[in-house]
Design an enzyme around this catalytic site. Structure first.
Site, PDB file in Angstrom:
ATOM      1  CG  HIS A  46       9.448  -3.591  14.033  1.00  9.33           C
ATOM      2  ND1 HIS A  46      10.171  -4.744  14.298  1.00  9.33           N
ATOM      3  CD2 HIS A  46       9.653  -2.770  15.096  1.00  9.33           C
ATOM      4  CE1 HIS A  46      10.761  -4.615  15.474  1.00  9.33           C
ATOM      5  NE2 HIS A  46      10.473  -3.435  15.981  1.00  9.33           N
ATOM      6  CD  GLU A  49      11.738   1.178  14.542  1.00  4.83           C
ATOM      7  OE1 GLU A  49      12.488   1.138  15.546  1.00  4.83           O
ATOM      8  OE2 GLU A  49      10.559   0.768  14.545  1.00  4.83           O
ATOM      9  CG  HIS A  50      14.905  -3.127  14.357  1.00  7.29           C
ATOM     10  ND1 HIS A  50      15.409  -3.952  15.340  1.00  7.29           N
ATOM     11  CD2 HIS A  50      13.735  -2.644  14.861  1.00  7.29           C
ATOM     12  CE1 HIS A  50      14.588  -3.975  16.376  1.00  7.29           C
ATOM     13  NE2 HIS A  50      13.559  -3.193  16.095  1.00  7.29           N
ATOM     14  CD  GLU A 126      11.119  -5.121  19.126  1.00  7.97           C
ATOM     15  OE1 GLU A 126      10.470  -4.072  19.294  1.00  7.97           O
ATOM     16  OE2 GLU A 126      11.950  -5.260  18.204  1.00  7.97           O
TER      17      GLU A 126
END
Length: 421
Positions: A46, A49-50, A126
């Site tokens: 994740h 991905e950022h 998040e």
């Protein structure tokens, strides 16, 4: 007519032209997710991905954003338990530019230390956001409960500690292992020139060097039943009753989808009609199937009041007990028509078509045509549904997760209800 081309380096390109479409959709999926992480690096897929959007060796993060907006395109990404997907919606005349941008982001990601420090703060926020969303938080708890010894049971975002400890060296090593062309699928649907797009894909992705380990052994997650209560000051409690499901490779996935629809996947389903329409015990009720590469989880999620949770769970367990022996041909036919209609309607969306193929091709090397899937749904017999439901709804394998306000008396009652089958 759609087609799949595999380049020499292993990358698969799926082309799905749609007559009458005016735009195109692109999904670039990579076999990068929790399943392939270690406990110490949880959340690295994740985070990566950022970081793809933070810049390349020739483009800044602002350059990426402006290039996309200047062409009226929409680009974003998401990370799942087993893969990461970058997706673009674009006008056909800008498709080459957007493919070039995706190639640059996935092959020349800058992975700058200052960017990583900044993004750690973003991901920490998040994590906090999802902890404030009871329904999402309840699913995280349920996954951790039923798959405690496997990475599939962990949070896709990682933990505050694993995020804090990530380094650019960690990200670079993980990217080198996972962003292997043999572990990537590029799926394009909508309006485009097939010959031109195939040439562009070959130019931009076909020369990408094969790297990483290639094929690997997949460890199956072992389902652990049980009961867990998590106190949280919320206005509406969340209940998840989970049980072992089937994998996305299993032919029984068709029975699973039909059982889901009949029990809780539609407004005419047994759970919705009884719990919401007749008794008014819940606000939301749903039956879910989560299919993975080697295993699956099915279950029921409820959003309801603390005052009604015991009675609602009692009704759920009763309905599940009765279902295998009482499911009717009429219910099966209705579910089959809903499945067929959903598949047909999804064919009108370029985004849905690109996404469906990319995920199936990546995880299962299986691109089943919609017509074949519809035929498979309609071929399911009542006897097959009864047999599958009896195996699926085995009380000995139930796992109950309750998030919210719960008295000790209610905890004891619900534990006995589930444990007693």
């Amino acid at each position: 007519m759609s087609q799949t081309i595999e380049f020499a380096n292993g990358l698969r390109l799926h082309l799905d032209p749609m007559p009458g479409a005016l735009s195109c959709a692109v999904n670039l999926c990579v076999l990068s997710g929790l399943r392939f992480e270690s406990p110490a690096q949880a959340g690295v897929s994740h985070m990566l991905e950022h970081m793809l959007f933070k810049g390349t060796h020739t483009r800044s993060a602002r350059d990426i954003a402006e290039l996309t907006d200047d062409r009226g395109a929409a680009m974003n990404a998401y990370t799942c338990k087993e893969y990461t997907c970058l997706y673009v919606r674009s006008l056909p005349e800008h498709l080459h530019d957007m493919l070039a941008l995706l190639a640059d982001m996935t092959q020349n990601c800058r992975l700058d230390e200052a960017d990583l420090t900044l993004e750690k703060g973003v991901v920490a926020e998040e994590i906090a956001m999802y902890e404030d969303l009871p329904e999402d938080f309840a699913f995280d708890i349920a996954h951790d409960m039923v798959w405690p010894a496997h990475m599939l049971g962990k949070n896709i975002l990682g933990t505050r500690e694993t995020v804090k400890n990530m380094t650019t060296a960690d990200l670079r090593a993980y990217m080198n292992a996972r962003y292997n062309p043999a572990q990537m699928v590029l799926s394009i649907a909508g309006k485009f020139d097939e010959i031109a797009v195939q040439a562009w894909a070959g130019e931009l992705f076909g020369s990408m060097q094969a790297r990483g380990e290639g094929s690997e052994i997949i460890t199956v997650a072992k389902f652990v039943p049980g009961v867990r209560f998590t106190p949280k000051n919320v206005e509406q409690n969340q209940i998840i009753l989970a049980f072992p499901g089937c994998s996305g490779r299993d032919s029984k996935r068709y029975q699973a989808a039909l059982v889901s629809t009949m029990l809780g996947g539609s407004t005419s389903s047994r759970l919705f009609q009884r719990l919401r329409e007749e008794l008014g015990l819940v606000y939301s009720v749903d039956f879910f199937n989560a299919h993975h590469m080697a295993e699956g989880m099915s279950g029921i999620s409820l959003g309801l009041s603390q005052k009604t949770q015991v009675k609602a769970l009692d009704e759920v367990l009763r309905i599940l007990r009765e279902f295998p022996a009482t499911v009717t041909a009429q219910e099966l036919k209705r579910a089959q028509e809903q499945a067929a209609a959903g598949l047909v309607m999804s064919q009108e969306s370029a985004a849905a078509r690109a996404s469906r193929v990319a995920g199936s091709e990546l995880l299962y090397r299986d691109n089943v045509p919609v017509e074949q899937s519809i035929a498979a749904y309609r071929a399911v017999t009542l006897e097959q549904v009864q047999t599958y439901a009896a195996q699926l709804l085995n009380p000995a394998k139930f796992a109950l997760c309750v998030l919210g306000k719960c008295s000790k008396k209610a905890e004891k009652t619900m534990t006995e209800m589930v444990s007693g089958g």
